[in-house]
Design a protein around this motif. Sequence first.
Motif, PDB file in Angstrom:
ATOM      1  N   UNK A 129       0.832  -1.207   0.000  1.00 13.66           N
ATOM      2  CA  UNK A 129       0.000   0.000   0.000  1.00 13.66           C
ATOM      3  C   UNK A 129       0.863   1.253   0.000  1.00 13.66           C
ATOM      4  N   UNK A 130       1.918   1.248   0.790  1.00 13.61           N
ATOM      5  CA  UNK A 130       2.810   2.410   0.839  1.00 13.61           C
ATOM      6  C   UNK A 130       3.575   2.569  -0.475  1.00 13.61           C
ATOM      7  N   UNK A 131       4.073   1.457  -1.002  1.00 16.29           N
ATOM      8  CA  UNK A 131       4.796   1.524  -2.273  1.00 16.29           C
ATOM      9  C   UNK A 131       3.870   1.962  -3.399  1.00 16.29           C
ATOM     10  N   UNK A 132       2.609   1.550  -3.351  1.00 16.69           N
ATOM     11  CA  UNK A 132       1.646   1.929  -4.390  1.00 16.69           C
ATOM     12  C   UNK A 132       1.496   3.445  -4.472  1.00 16.69           C
ATOM     13  N   UNK A 133       1.405   4.089  -3.328  1.00 17.44           N
ATOM     14  CA  UNK A 133       1.267   5.550  -3.315  1.00 17.44           C
ATOM     15  C   UNK A 133       2.532   6.238  -3.795  1.00 17.44           C
ATOM     16  N   UNK A 134       3.676   5.666  -3.491  1.00 16.00           N
ATOM     17  CA  UNK A 134       4.941   6.231  -3.974  1.00 16.00           C
ATOM     18  C   UNK A 134       5.022   6.098  -5.495  1.00 16.00           C
ATOM     19  N   UNK A 135       4.685   4.905  -6.007  1.00 14.99           N
ATOM     20  CA  UNK A 135       4.680   4.698  -7.462  1.00 14.99           C
ATOM     21  C   UNK A 135       3.723   5.668  -8.148  1.00 14.99           C
ATOM     22  N   UNK A 136       2.513   5.772  -7.586  1.00 15.56           N
ATOM     23  CA  UNK A 136       1.493   6.620  -8.209  1.00 15.56           C
ATOM     24  C   UNK A 136       1.948   8.074  -8.289  1.00 15.56           C
TER      25      UNK A 136
ATOM     26  N   UNK B 291       6.792   3.577 -24.345  1.00 14.36           N
ATOM     27  CA  UNK B 291       6.844   4.892 -23.707  1.00 14.36           C
ATOM     28  C   UNK B 291       7.080   4.750 -22.211  1.00 14.36           C
ATOM     29  N   UNK B 292       6.348   3.826 -21.597  1.00 16.00           N
ATOM     30  CA  UNK B 292       6.469   3.656 -20.152  1.00 16.00           C
ATOM     31  C   UNK B 292       7.849   3.113 -19.774  1.00 16.00           C
ATOM     32  N   UNK B 293       8.302   2.056 -20.485  1.00 15.11           N
ATOM     33  CA  UNK B 293       9.552   1.382 -20.114  1.00 15.11           C
ATOM     34  C   UNK B 293      10.797   2.206 -20.443  1.00 15.11           C
ATOM     35  N   UNK B 294      10.789   2.909 -21.578  1.00 14.80           N
ATOM     36  CA  UNK B 294      11.994   3.604 -22.034  1.00 14.80           C
ATOM     37  C   UNK B 294      12.058   5.071 -21.617  1.00 14.80           C
ATOM     38  N   UNK B 295      10.914   5.696 -21.424  1.00 15.59           N
ATOM     39  CA  UNK B 295      10.908   7.133 -21.149  1.00 15.59           C
ATOM     40  C   UNK B 295      10.420   7.442 -19.737  1.00 15.59           C
ATOM     41  N   UNK B 296       9.286   6.878 -19.372  1.00 17.98           N
ATOM     42  CA  UNK B 296       8.671   7.222 -18.089  1.00 17.98           C
ATOM     43  C   UNK B 296       9.355   6.529 -16.917  1.00 17.98           C
ATOM     44  N   UNK B 297       9.529   5.211 -17.007  1.00 11.94           N
ATOM     45  CA  UNK B 297      10.025   4.435 -15.871  1.00 11.94           C
ATOM     46  C   UNK B 297      11.384   4.908 -15.345  1.00 11.94           C
ATOM     47  N   UNK B 298      12.394   5.171 -16.219  1.00 14.98           N
ATOM     48  CA  UNK B 298      13.681   5.643 -15.676  1.00 14.98           C
ATOM     49  C   UNK B 298      13.547   6.934 -14.871  1.00 14.98           C
ATOM     50  N   UNK B 299      12.694   7.845 -15.331  1.00 14.91           N
ATOM     51  CA  UNK B 299      12.506   9.094 -14.600  1.00 14.91           C
ATOM     52  C   UNK B 299      11.756   8.861 -13.293  1.00 14.91           C
ATOM     53  N   UNK B 300      10.775   7.958 -13.326  1.00 15.07           N
ATOM     54  CA  UNK B 300      10.012   7.646 -12.120  1.00 15.07           C
ATOM     55  C   UNK B 300      10.924   7.043 -11.054  1.00 15.07           C
ATOM     56  N   UNK B 301      11.793   6.120 -11.469  1.00 20.51           N
ATOM     57  CA  UNK B 301      12.705   5.469 -10.528  1.00 20.51           C
ATOM     58  C   UNK B 301      13.567   6.506  -9.828  1.00 20.51           C
ATOM     59  N   UNK B 302      14.090   7.451 -10.614  1.00 21.93           N
ATOM     60  CA  UNK B 302      14.932   8.494 -10.020  1.00 21.93           C
ATOM     61  C   UNK B 302      14.150   9.325  -9.022  1.00 21.93           C
ATOM     62  N   UNK B 303      12.921   9.682  -9.352  1.00 25.09           N
ATOM     63  CA  UNK B 303      12.130  10.565  -8.495  1.00 25.09           C
ATOM     64  C   UNK B 303      11.663   9.889  -7.206  1.00 25.09           C
ATOM     65  N   UNK B 304      11.357   8.594  -7.292  1.00 25.13           N
ATOM     66  CA  UNK B 304      10.799   7.926  -6.118  1.00 25.13           C
ATOM     67  C   UNK B 304      11.850   7.220  -5.269  1.00 25.13           C
TER      68      UNK B 304
ATOM     69  N   UNK C 103      14.361   8.140  -3.289  1.00 26.26           N
ATOM     70  CA  UNK C 103      14.502   8.541  -1.869  1.00 26.26           C
ATOM     71  C   UNK C 103      13.334   8.055  -1.011  1.00 26.26           C
ATOM     72  N   UNK C 104      12.110   8.137  -1.531  1.00 27.96           N
ATOM     73  CA  UNK C 104      10.945   7.677  -0.765  1.00 27.96           C
ATOM     74  C   UNK C 104      10.962   6.165  -0.583  1.00 27.96           C
ATOM     75  N   UNK C 105      11.343   5.440  -1.642  1.00 29.67           N
ATOM     76  CA  UNK C 105      11.445   3.983  -1.544  1.00 29.67           C
ATOM     77  C   UNK C 105      12.502   3.605  -0.516  1.00 29.67           C
ATOM     78  N   UNK C 106      13.631   4.305  -0.528  1.00 29.37           N
ATOM     79  CA  UNK C 106      14.707   4.032   0.433  1.00 29.37           C
ATOM     80  C   UNK C 106      14.225   4.231   1.857  1.00 29.37           C
TER      81      UNK C 106
ATOM     82  N   UNK D 254      22.106  -0.099   3.267  1.00 30.31           N
ATOM     83  CA  UNK D 254      20.997   0.216   2.352  1.00 30.31           C
ATOM     84  C   UNK D 254      21.090   1.659   1.889  1.00 30.31           C
ATOM     85  N   UNK D 255      21.371   2.562   2.819  1.00 36.36           N
ATOM     86  CA  UNK D 255      21.479   3.987   2.481  1.00 36.36           C
ATOM     87  C   UNK D 255      22.629   4.234   1.513  1.00 36.36           C
ATOM     88  N   UNK D 256      23.735   3.549   1.711  1.00 37.93           N
ATOM     89  CA  UNK D 256      24.893   3.703   0.825  1.00 37.93           C
ATOM     90  C   UNK D 256      24.575   3.182  -0.580  1.00 37.93           C
TER      91      UNK D 256
END
Length: 217
Positions: free
Chosen positions: A100-107, A131-144, A146-149, A201-203
């Motif tokens: 549930x927490x990860x879902x909100x971070x992804x969204x 579009x999702x795999x090549x353009x959106x997903x890499x940017x999403x991973x970068x943005x989320x 810190x929250x995932x960590x 994990x932080x490192x």
Amino acid sequence: MDFLTMTGMLGNGFLVSFQIFVLTLLGSLPLGMLVAFAHMSRFKPLALLARFYISIMRGTPLMLQMFAIYFMPYYVFGINLTTDSKWQATIVAFIVNYAAYFAEIYRSGIQSIPRGQYEAAEVLGYSGAQTFCRIVLPQVVKRILPSITNEVITLVKDTSLAFSIGVIEMFSVAKQLVASQVSMMPFVIAALFYWVFNLLIDMLAGRLERRLDYYHD
């Protein structure tokens, strides 16, 4: 009891905590993505169901969820509990809670991508999946990231809640040692285990963030 023996016993307990940690991530990370897509779905009943699930999981204590999942088979279906029931209830509760927490971070990450990028990809002939795999997903991973960590670090500490239904993880071992040895040293050693693992994990997360720096917002 000498220091090495005490550390060895806590180390064995940490292996159980580590198993809870790994299994939770393996289950909750992909489940969270599915829940996030359901939440963003244009099919209203599915979206409402996802929102209700997230609300329940985030609005009630994880410990209460573990007790509910552990005792439900007996009180609702009359199924006798076994020695494995505690472990199974722990893993299921951790997975559905953290999903549930990860879902909100992804969204939040997916919805933060400007609509223009989707339109530009469509003009270039990309399919929705490309579009999702090549353009959106890499940017999403970068943005989320810190929250995932932060959630992953919280998960490491939350594994100690498994003691509440009798799973013998590191915190349970530390409590037993404190009672038998009349010493606070087991708690100190357990704290070092948690701290060092979270530091690693932080490192690792920091290193991954630096590798993703080429995706500029």
